[in-house]
Design a protein around this motif. Structure first.
Motif, PDB file in Angstrom:
ATOM      1  N   LEU A 223      45.172  29.945  46.500  1.00  0.00           N
ATOM      2  CA  LEU A 223      46.383  30.436  47.146  1.00  0.00           C
ATOM      3  C   LEU A 223      46.783  29.489  48.278  1.00  0.00           C
ATOM      4  N   PRO A 224      48.048  29.572  48.732  1.00  0.00           N
ATOM      5  CA  PRO A 224      48.505  28.669  49.798  1.00  0.00           C
ATOM      6  C   PRO A 224      47.648  28.696  51.060  1.00  0.00           C
ATOM      7  N   ASP A 225      47.024  29.836  51.354  1.00  0.00           N
ATOM      8  CA  ASP A 225      46.190  29.917  52.553  1.00  0.00           C
ATOM      9  C   ASP A 225      44.787  29.347  52.333  1.00  0.00           C
ATOM     10  N   GLY A 226      44.538  28.819  51.116  1.00  0.00           N
ATOM     11  CA  GLY A 226      43.249  28.212  50.817  1.00  0.00           C
ATOM     12  C   GLY A 226      42.252  29.159  50.171  1.00  0.00           C
ATOM     13  N   SER A 227      42.567  30.463  50.167  1.00  0.00           N
ATOM     14  CA  SER A 227      41.651  31.418  49.545  1.00  0.00           C
ATOM     15  C   SER A 227      41.785  31.331  48.015  1.00  0.00           C
ATOM     16  N   ILE A 228      40.800  31.866  47.346  1.00  0.00           N
ATOM     17  CA  ILE A 228      40.754  31.825  45.886  1.00  0.00           C
ATOM     18  C   ILE A 228      41.044  33.218  45.342  1.00  0.00           C
ATOM     19  N   LYS A 229      41.950  33.279  44.364  1.00  0.00           N
ATOM     20  CA  LYS A 229      42.280  34.531  43.698  1.00  0.00           C
ATOM     21  C   LYS A 229      41.863  34.387  42.240  1.00  0.00           C
ATOM     22  N   GLY A 230      41.073  35.306  41.763  1.00  0.00           N
ATOM     23  CA  GLY A 230      40.661  35.232  40.373  1.00  0.00           C
ATOM     24  C   GLY A 230      39.578  36.234  40.069  1.00  0.00           C
ATOM     25  N   PRO A 231      39.122  36.206  38.855  1.00  0.00           N
ATOM     26  CA  PRO A 231      38.102  37.168  38.438  1.00  0.00           C
ATOM     27  C   PRO A 231      36.745  36.849  39.046  1.00  0.00           C
ATOM     28  N   ASP A 232      35.945  37.868  39.141  1.00  0.00           N
ATOM     29  CA  ASP A 232      34.583  37.751  39.611  1.00  0.00           C
ATOM     30  C   ASP A 232      33.737  37.128  38.503  1.00  0.00           C
ATOM     31  N   LEU A 233      32.823  36.240  38.858  1.00  0.00           N
ATOM     32  CA  LEU A 233      31.969  35.568  37.877  1.00  0.00           C
ATOM     33  C   LEU A 233      31.206  36.577  37.019  1.00  0.00           C
ATOM     34  N   GLU A 234      30.771  37.665  37.603  1.00  0.00           N
ATOM     35  CA  GLU A 234      30.040  38.690  36.847  1.00  0.00           C
ATOM     36  C   GLU A 234      30.918  39.304  35.756  1.00  0.00           C
ATOM     37  N   GLN A 235      32.211  39.487  36.042  1.00  0.00           N
ATOM     38  CA  GLN A 235      33.131  40.021  35.036  1.00  0.00           C
ATOM     39  C   GLN A 235      33.275  39.051  33.866  1.00  0.00           C
ATOM     40  N   ILE A 236      33.339  37.781  34.171  1.00  0.00           N
ATOM     41  CA  ILE A 236      33.479  36.759  33.134  1.00  0.00           C
ATOM     42  C   ILE A 236      32.233  36.735  32.249  1.00  0.00           C
ATOM     43  N   ILE A 237      31.070  36.753  32.876  1.00  0.00           N
ATOM     44  CA  ILE A 237      29.810  36.742  32.124  1.00  0.00           C
ATOM     45  C   ILE A 237      29.712  37.989  31.246  1.00  0.00           C
ATOM     46  N   GLU A 238      30.090  39.135  31.795  1.00  0.00           N
ATOM     47  CA  GLU A 238      30.060  40.381  31.018  1.00  0.00           C
ATOM     48  C   GLU A 238      30.982  40.288  29.793  1.00  0.00           C
ATOM     49  N   LYS A 239      32.179  39.750  29.970  1.00  0.00           N
ATOM     50  CA  LYS A 239      33.128  39.599  28.862  1.00  0.00           C
ATOM     51  C   LYS A 239      32.584  38.629  27.820  1.00  0.00           C
ATOM     52  N   GLU A 240      32.018  37.512  28.268  1.00  0.00           N
ATOM     53  CA  GLU A 240      31.444  36.528  27.342  1.00  0.00           C
ATOM     54  C   GLU A 240      30.308  37.146  26.524  1.00  0.00           C
TER      55      GLU A 240
END
Length: 183
Positions: free
Chosen positions: A3-20
């Motif tokens: 994001l413009p303020d430098g923060s990261i917006k996105g899914p949690d790594l645990e959610q990605i691993i669970e989906k995979e």
């Protein structure tokens, strides 16, 4: 996404691993006794694909060509380059606020005929409370209940579009072009 303020917006790594892991289990179950590494790789690539992602590039192409045809080449370039860093759906929602109502209506109406069903898929995913992942995998689309839910959603939110036609378009997702990111 940063994001413009430098923060990261996105899914949690645990959610990605669970989906995979869910997709991996699904593919293994599909193969059962006929398991082979080649078959696994092919089915995994198919069922792990995000249908929103699979329909996005051709939708972006539609947006680019729409604005170019309206003699708005800078807006077309903004679409081309902006969608490399922004969620296309979010950009379209802001276009709704920024464009004249008649131009936005034309953009959306023509999208139903000239573009893959990216907007309908993405809005369905957002409405379905799929968490921060905001995706609909080929595995999920393979479930008849997901297709039924999508049909109901389309009939409620897009009553002027035939839901069966949109489902047919979604079923064509493997034929849509994909975005290639260069380093």
């Amino acid at each position: 996404m940063q994001l413009p303020d430098g923060s990261i917006k996105g899914p949690d790594l645990e959610q990605i691993i669970e989906k995979e892991n869910e997709v991996i289990r699904f593919v293994i179950d599909k193969l059962k006794d006929g398991f082979s590494l080649e078959a696994f790789k092919k089915l995994y690539a198919h069922f792990s694909t995000d249908l929103c992602d699979a329909t996005e590039f051709d939708f972006i192409t539609y947006l680019y060509l729409f604005f170019d045809s309206k003699e708005l080449p800078h807006m077309a370039e903004l679409i081309k380059w902006g969608t490399l860093h922004l969620v296309t759906y979010d950009l379209v929602m802001e276009l709704k606020k920024a464009l004249k109502k008649s131009l936005y209506f034309e953009l959306i109406e023509q999208a139903f005929q000239k573009a893959p069903p990216y907007l309908q898929l993405y809005s369905f995913v957002m409405q379905s409370n799929r968490g921060a992942l905001h995706c609909l995998t080929g595995m999920e689309w393979d479930d008849i209940e997901t297709i039924r839910s999508f049909k109901v959603y389309v009939e409620l939110h897009y009553p002027h579009i035939q839901s069966t036609e949109l489902i047919r378009q979604v079923n064509s997702w493997p034929s849509y072009r994909r975005k290639i990111f260069a380093d």
